[in-house]
Design an enzyme around this catalytic site. Sequence first.
Site, PDB file in Angstrom:
ATOM      1  N   ASP A   1      25.763  22.465   3.328  1.00 15.22           N
ATOM      2  CA  ASP A   1      25.245  22.683   1.977  1.00 15.22           C
ATOM      3  C   ASP A   1      26.412  22.485   1.018  1.00 15.22           C
ATOM      4  O   ASP A   1      27.575  22.362   1.441  1.00 15.22           O
ATOM      5  CB  ASP A   1      24.654  24.108   1.888  1.00 15.22           C
ATOM      6  CG  ASP A   1      23.914  24.374   0.586  1.00 15.22           C
ATOM      7  OD1 ASP A   1      23.672  23.421  -0.186  1.00 15.22           O
ATOM      8  OD2 ASP A   1      23.577  25.551   0.334  1.00 15.22           O
TER       9      ASP A   1
ATOM     10  N   ARG B   1       9.226  21.322   2.360  1.00 17.50           N
ATOM     11  CA  ARG B   1       9.133  22.469   1.456  1.00 17.50           C
ATOM     12  C   ARG B   1       7.694  22.595   0.960  1.00 17.50           C
ATOM     13  O   ARG B   1       7.147  23.695   0.877  1.00 17.50           O
ATOM     14  CB  ARG B   1      10.079  22.274   0.254  1.00 17.50           C
ATOM     15  CG  ARG B   1      11.553  22.330   0.574  1.00 17.50           C
ATOM     16  CD  ARG B   1      12.014  23.715   0.968  1.00 17.50           C
ATOM     17  NE  ARG B   1      11.765  24.704  -0.059  1.00 17.50           N
ATOM     18  CZ  ARG B   1      12.557  24.963  -1.102  1.00 17.50           C
ATOM     19  NH1 ARG B   1      13.687  24.300  -1.239  1.00 17.50           N
ATOM     20  NH2 ARG B   1      12.250  25.901  -1.985  1.00 17.50           N
TER      21      ARG B   1
HETATM   22  N1  NVA Z   1      23.428  27.124  -1.738  1.00 19.11           N
HETATM   23  C1  NVA Z   1      22.828  26.399  -2.838  1.00 19.11           C
HETATM   24  C2  NVA Z   1      21.431  26.033  -2.502  1.00 19.11           C
HETATM   25  C3  NVA Z   1      20.720  25.241  -3.560  1.00 19.11           C
HETATM   26  C4  NVA Z   1      19.297  24.941  -3.190  1.00 19.11           C
HETATM   27  C5  NVA Z   1      22.888  27.231  -4.093  1.00 19.11           C
HETATM   28  O1  NVA Z   1      22.634  28.440  -4.030  1.00 19.11           O
HETATM   29  O2  NVA Z   1      23.192  26.676  -5.161  1.00 19.11           O
HETATM   30  N1   CP Z   2      16.788  22.994  -1.847  1.00 19.97           N
HETATM   31  C1   CP Z   2      16.406  23.534  -3.020  1.00 19.97           C
HETATM   32  O1   CP Z   2      16.002  24.714  -3.101  1.00 19.97           O
HETATM   33  O2   CP Z   2      16.443  22.668  -4.066  1.00 19.97           O
HETATM   34  P1   CP Z   2      16.254  23.009  -5.610  1.00 19.97           P
HETATM   35  O3   CP Z   2      17.432  23.797  -6.060  1.00 19.97           O
HETATM   36  O4   CP Z   2      16.142  21.673  -6.279  1.00 19.97           O
HETATM   37  O5   CP Z   2      14.990  23.823  -5.768  1.00 19.97           O
END
Ligand code: NVA
Ligand code: CP
Length: 310
Positions: free
Chosen positions: A231, A297
């Site tokens: 991530d 999703r």
């Molecule tokens: N770890 C990331 C996930 C985004 C979908 C965040 O919290 O920004």
């Molecule tokens: N993966 C995810 O939750 O993407 P968004 O931040 O675009 O919703």
Amino acid sequence: MKPAAEKPRMGRVRHFLDIDRFDAGTLRRILDLGHGYKRGERSGEPGPLSGRVLAMIFEKPSTRTRVSFETGMKQLGGDVIILTRSDTQLGRGETIADTARVLSRYVDAIMIRTDDPAKLHELSEYATVPVINGLTDRSHPCQVMADIMTFEERRGPLTGRIVAWSGDGNNVAASWIQASARFGFEMRVACPSTLRPDPAVVEWARSQSATVVVMDDPAAAVAGADLVVTDTWTSMGCEDAGRPAMLRPYQVNEALMAHARPDALFMHCLPAHRGEEVTDAVMDGPQSAVWDEAENRLHVQKGILTWCLL
Ligand code: NVA
Ligand code: CP
């Protein structure tokens, strides 16, 4: 009419807060609903959620979560209302508890994306309708349910497999660790020592007999893995100039993927920062499942919505 300060009776509302709150059978039921929706089952008219409304509170940005929940509700016959802190009275100090009481008089379910999980829990405590966790700083259960669905459709059950995380031990990693206890796979997390996952989450999973290994060597974590996940180096609200230097050794590139099983999949919740936590060659390569993850999703959240509401 209820007294203003009355709390809802607990235990009757089906919230979707975190993976650790569910038994394996309920998670299986939700995933099966998601697989079924993807196959086109239960798609007759009128939709099963005809006339139902989902309010979505976004205190952080979103592309996938917003569009997949909105599309899912509409495909199920329902509708959505999008709310942000700045365009509601939340931004002027109305409490989460009072917001929960009021929204519960209008809508059938509430999804929230926020920073502090205490806000999610307060919302669920005072709402008389289901509350869904659309990401907090600590977890992202809808994402990991979609990821598990994606693995299952390509490779079958996760039970007995090895999932390797390389990168920041963040909110998505925490939901993966929780999932390891419910789906029976080995979870390896490789991260810098200062960015390890919440020890309470790791301890909880181990208390449920899960195998969770936290280490600093990405190649060791990925060795023989069935699935490699990463991530962003900088989650929303975690901006810190020192992170890229710390996390660079955890980049998922072809050299790191070569340590995994030849048929290993690569996943990323997106948005990706190409050239940082993952290279173009892996994102666009044959082992990448990222677009199916994003699609799923939609399907798994339709499963979550119907589990919560029907
Ligand atoms: N770890 C990331 C996930 C985004 C979908 C965040 O919290 O920004
Ligand atoms: N993966 C995810 O939750 O993407 P968004 O931040 O675009 O919703």
